[in-house]
Design a protein around this motif. Sequence first.
Motif, mmCIF file in Angstrom:
data_model
loop_
_atom_site.group_PDB
_atom_site.id
_atom_site.type_symbol
_atom_site.label_atom_id
_atom_site.label_comp_id
_atom_site.label_asym_id
_atom_site.label_seq_id
_atom_site.Cartn_x
_atom_site.Cartn_y
_atom_site.Cartn_z
ATOM 1 N N LEU A 214 -20.059 -3.273 -22.397
ATOM 2 C CA LEU A 214 -19.144 -3.063 -21.231
ATOM 3 C C LEU A 214 -18.658 -4.296 -20.684
ATOM 4 C CD1 LEU A 214 -18.668 -1.399 -18.861
ATOM 5 C CD2 LEU A 214 -20.752 -2.233 -17.978
ATOM 6 N N LYS A 215 -17.526 -4.055 -20.314
ATOM 7 C CA LYS A 215 -16.713 -5.290 -19.726
ATOM 8 C C LYS A 215 -15.956 -4.845 -18.422
ATOM 9 C CE LYS A 215 -13.817 -9.171 -20.793
ATOM 10 N NZ LYS A 215 -12.829 -9.851 -21.971
ATOM 11 N N THR B 1 1.977 -11.272 -17.835
ATOM 12 C CA THR B 1 0.707 -12.086 -17.545
ATOM 13 C C THR B 1 0.012 -10.731 -18.358
ATOM 14 O OG1 THR B 1 1.188 -12.861 -15.250
ATOM 15 C CG2 THR B 1 -1.384 -12.280 -15.990
ATOM 16 N N GLY B 2 -0.987 -11.414 -19.422
ATOM 17 C CA GLY B 2 -1.891 -10.812 -19.829
ATOM 18 C C GLY B 2 -3.106 -10.842 -19.676
ATOM 19 N N LEU B 3 -4.090 -9.742 -19.747
ATOM 20 C CA LEU B 3 -5.696 -9.973 -19.538
ATOM 21 C C LEU B 3 -6.000 -9.360 -20.692
ATOM 22 C CD1 LEU B 3 -5.752 -8.401 -15.811
ATOM 23 C CD2 LEU B 3 -5.953 -10.853 -16.532
ATOM 24 N N ARG B 4 -7.125 -9.832 -21.408
ATOM 25 C CA ARG B 4 -8.082 -9.402 -22.481
ATOM 26 C C ARG B 4 -9.243 -8.478 -21.837
ATOM 27 N NH1 ARG B 4 -8.381 -13.673 -25.295
ATOM 28 N NH2 ARG B 4 -6.514 -13.173 -26.716
ATOM 29 N N LEU B 5 -9.127 -7.296 -22.425
ATOM 30 C CA LEU B 5 -9.930 -6.310 -21.856
ATOM 31 C C LEU B 5 -11.178 -6.121 -22.663
ATOM 32 C CD1 LEU B 5 -7.520 -3.300 -20.720
ATOM 33 C CD2 LEU B 5 -8.496 -5.050 -19.316
ATOM 34 N N GLN B 6 -10.677 -6.292 -23.936
ATOM 35 C CA GLN B 6 -11.805 -6.080 -24.976
ATOM 36 C C GLN B 6 -11.492 -7.080 -25.978
ATOM 37 O OE1 GLN B 6 -15.017 -4.708 -25.299
ATOM 38 N NE2 GLN B 6 -15.124 -3.672 -23.362
ATOM 39 N N GLY B 7 -12.522 -7.985 -26.624
ATOM 40 C CA GLY B 7 -12.239 -8.534 -27.821
ATOM 41 C C GLY B 7 -12.535 -10.079 -27.759
ATOM 42 N N PRO C 35 -6.535 -12.202 -39.678
ATOM 43 C CA PRO C 35 -7.434 -12.166 -40.941
ATOM 44 C C PRO C 35 -8.513 -13.290 -40.917
ATOM 45 C CG PRO C 35 -5.165 -11.829 -41.712
ATOM 46 C CD PRO C 35 -5.153 -12.118 -40.237
ATOM 47 N N GLU C 36 -8.188 -14.189 -39.964
ATOM 48 C CA GLU C 36 -9.218 -15.531 -40.102
ATOM 49 C C GLU C 36 -10.023 -15.190 -39.010
ATOM 50 O OE1 GLU C 36 -5.404 -16.418 -37.328
ATOM 51 O OE2 GLU C 36 -5.886 -15.952 -39.533
ATOM 52 N N LYS C 37 -10.052 -14.295 -38.087
ATOM 53 C CA LYS C 37 -10.752 -13.914 -37.036
ATOM 54 C C LYS C 37 -12.116 -13.344 -37.705
ATOM 55 C CE LYS C 37 -13.019 -12.248 -33.311
ATOM 56 N NZ LYS C 37 -14.508 -12.433 -33.654
ATOM 57 N N SER C 38 -12.087 -12.323 -38.446
ATOM 58 C CA SER C 38 -13.265 -11.576 -39.069
ATOM 59 C C SER C 38 -14.470 -11.377 -38.129
ATOM 60 C CB SER C 38 -13.511 -11.956 -40.531
ATOM 61 O OG SER C 38 -12.339 -11.925 -41.164
ATOM 62 N N ALA C 39 -14.561 -10.699 -37.288
ATOM 63 C CA ALA C 39 -15.810 -10.686 -36.276
ATOM 64 C C ALA C 39 -17.092 -10.136 -37.089
ATOM 65 C CB ALA C 39 -15.363 -9.730 -35.311
ATOM 66 N N ASP D 269 -18.812 -12.020 -27.947
ATOM 67 C CA ASP D 269 -20.068 -11.608 -28.484
ATOM 68 C C ASP D 269 -20.284 -10.203 -28.151
ATOM 69 O OD1 ASP D 269 -20.488 -14.244 -29.574
ATOM 70 O OD2 ASP D 269 -21.930 -14.842 -27.860
ATOM 71 N N LYS D 270 -20.483 -9.690 -29.330
ATOM 72 C CA LYS D 270 -21.019 -8.159 -29.170
ATOM 73 C C LYS D 270 -19.772 -7.172 -28.783
ATOM 74 C CE LYS D 270 -25.798 -9.049 -28.012
ATOM 75 N NZ LYS D 270 -27.077 -8.944 -27.100
ATOM 76 N N GLY D 271 -18.576 -7.692 -28.942
ATOM 77 C CA GLY D 271 -17.448 -6.892 -28.468
ATOM 78 C C GLY D 271 -16.847 -6.113 -29.642
ATOM 79 N N PRO D 272 -15.733 -5.602 -29.683
ATOM 80 C CA PRO D 272 -15.249 -4.922 -30.862
ATOM 81 C C PRO D 272 -15.111 -5.506 -32.019
ATOM 82 C CG PRO D 272 -13.488 -5.196 -29.084
ATOM 83 C CD PRO D 272 -14.655 -5.694 -28.527
#
Length: 116
Positions: A3-4, A21-27, A112-116, A30-33
């Motif tokens: 939950l965020k 203006t951008g807001l990051r809702l998810q991502g 590609p470099e993110k790879s969660a 930790d424990k995100g998508p």
Amino acid sequence: MHLKRFTDAKPYEAPNHFHMTGLRLQGFEDKGPTNQWVGLSHFLPGGGAGPDSTPFEKVYVVLEGEMSVIIDGEVTVLGKYDSCTIPPNEVRTIENQCNEICTMMVVIPYPPEKSA
């Protein structure tokens, strides 16, 4: 479940965007998508992005106002609740050509470099 709350969304800078203006809702947390991140963008009149492309697809969903998506000279206007998918490597320009703020949700896979 991860939950965020909207009150916890943090602004982010998007390359080649203007009057936005951008807001990051998810991502990117930790424990995100693990496959994609979700942004909420507010574009002032005259605001936009591009022309540019990404090596992965992205989805735009207009929540308020309207956004013009320009690809190969063809203009498509997205209104409230309209959505589109931009394929990988497709060059696009987006412009808020009306006098109201455009609020748009964006869903994009991690680079590609993110790879969660």
